[in-house]
Design a protein around this motif. Structure first.
Motif, PDB file in Angstrom:
ATOM      1  N   LYS A  44       0.718   4.250  -2.617  1.00  0.00           N
ATOM      2  CA  LYS A  44       0.572   5.645  -2.184  1.00  0.00           C
ATOM      3  C   LYS A  44       1.579   6.572  -2.856  1.00  0.00           C
ATOM      4  CE  LYS A  44       0.187   7.506   1.729  1.00  0.00           C
ATOM      5  NZ  LYS A  44       0.430   7.861   3.113  1.00  0.00           N
ATOM      6  N   HIS A  61      -5.713   8.010  -2.980  1.00  0.00           N
ATOM      7  CA  HIS A  61      -5.402   6.888  -2.100  1.00  0.00           C
ATOM      8  C   HIS A  61      -6.290   6.968  -0.872  1.00  0.00           C
ATOM      9  CE1 HIS A  61      -1.778   8.302  -4.262  1.00  0.00           C
ATOM     10  NE2 HIS A  61      -1.813   7.054  -4.702  1.00  0.00           N
ATOM     11  N   LYS A  88       1.405   9.131  -8.001  1.00  0.00           N
ATOM     12  CA  LYS A  88       0.574  10.327  -8.118  1.00  0.00           C
ATOM     13  C   LYS A  88       0.929  11.057  -9.400  1.00  0.00           C
ATOM     14  CE  LYS A  88       3.718  12.639  -4.963  1.00  0.00           C
ATOM     15  NZ  LYS A  88       3.897  13.119  -3.608  1.00  0.00           N
ATOM     16  N   TYR A 109       0.833  -1.209   0.000  1.00  0.00           N
ATOM     17  CA  TYR A 109       0.000   0.000   0.000  1.00  0.00           C
ATOM     18  C   TYR A 109       0.864   1.254   0.000  1.00  0.00           C
ATOM     19  CZ  TYR A 109      -4.349   2.488   0.335  1.00  0.00           C
ATOM     20  OH  TYR A 109      -5.425   3.292   0.034  1.00  0.00           O
TER      21      TYR A 109
END
Length: 171
Positions: free
Chosen positions: A28, A42, A31, A24
């Motif tokens: 994250k 997220h 972008k 995760y």
């Protein structure tokens, strides 16, 4: 048909919590370089993470896929309208059938907690309250069902009434 997922925070994920945290965290990092506000977004809440995971399994850019996603609702805990409805478990999704006993697993709520979801304590408190109410309702329902079965056994029906009942399909 409508599909409602409740208690998303208790969904089991295969692999250790450490591994899920690394994955995760990697997600994250991704972008839009020029303007991160353009996405990808997220989410921290378990229901949103699960919704996005399911979106990845559905052709959501077609009308059919978008309609399917519109029929899907995800919630943490069991909110009001659904706490009084009969729930159903998908047998194929049970941990005991999906994961070997020696394999590690983690809960989606724990992962969300690590990444900034702040409502775990609230959901736990509300779920404890709901379980107390649900247990009381179940106890009452069992007592009523048992009393009804006993009264049905005690009742005597005449022969002609029995024939009428049999003709109506209540034999």
């Amino acid at each position: 048909q409508q599909v409602v997922l409740v208690r998303c925070e208790d969904v089991n994920m295969s692999g250790s919590l450490y591994r899920a945290k690394l994955k995760y965290a990697n997600f994250k990092r991704k972008k839009t370089n020029s303007n991160p506000r353009h996405g990808p977004f997220h989410q921290r809440a378990p229901s949103k993470i699960l919704w996005r995971t399911i979106r990845g399994m559905v052709p959501h850019k077609t009308a059919r896929g978008a309609a399917a996603l519109d029929r899907l609702k995800c919630y943490e805990g069991v909110p009001h309208p659904f706490d009084r409805k009969k729930r159903m478990v998908i047998p194929a999704a049970l941990k005991v059938l999906r994961l070997r006993p020696e394999r590690k697993f983690c809960k989606l709520g724990d992962l969300s907690n690590l990444f900034g979801w702040k409502h775990a304590a609230l959901i736990t408190r509300l779920e404890d309250q709901r379980k107390v109410k649900s247990a009381a309702f179940h106890k009452k329902k069992v007592a009523v069902t048992r009393a009804r079965a006993e009264s049905v056994k005690k009742v005597k029906v005449s022969a002609e009434d029995q024939k009428i009942l049999e003709n109506a399909g209540f034999a």
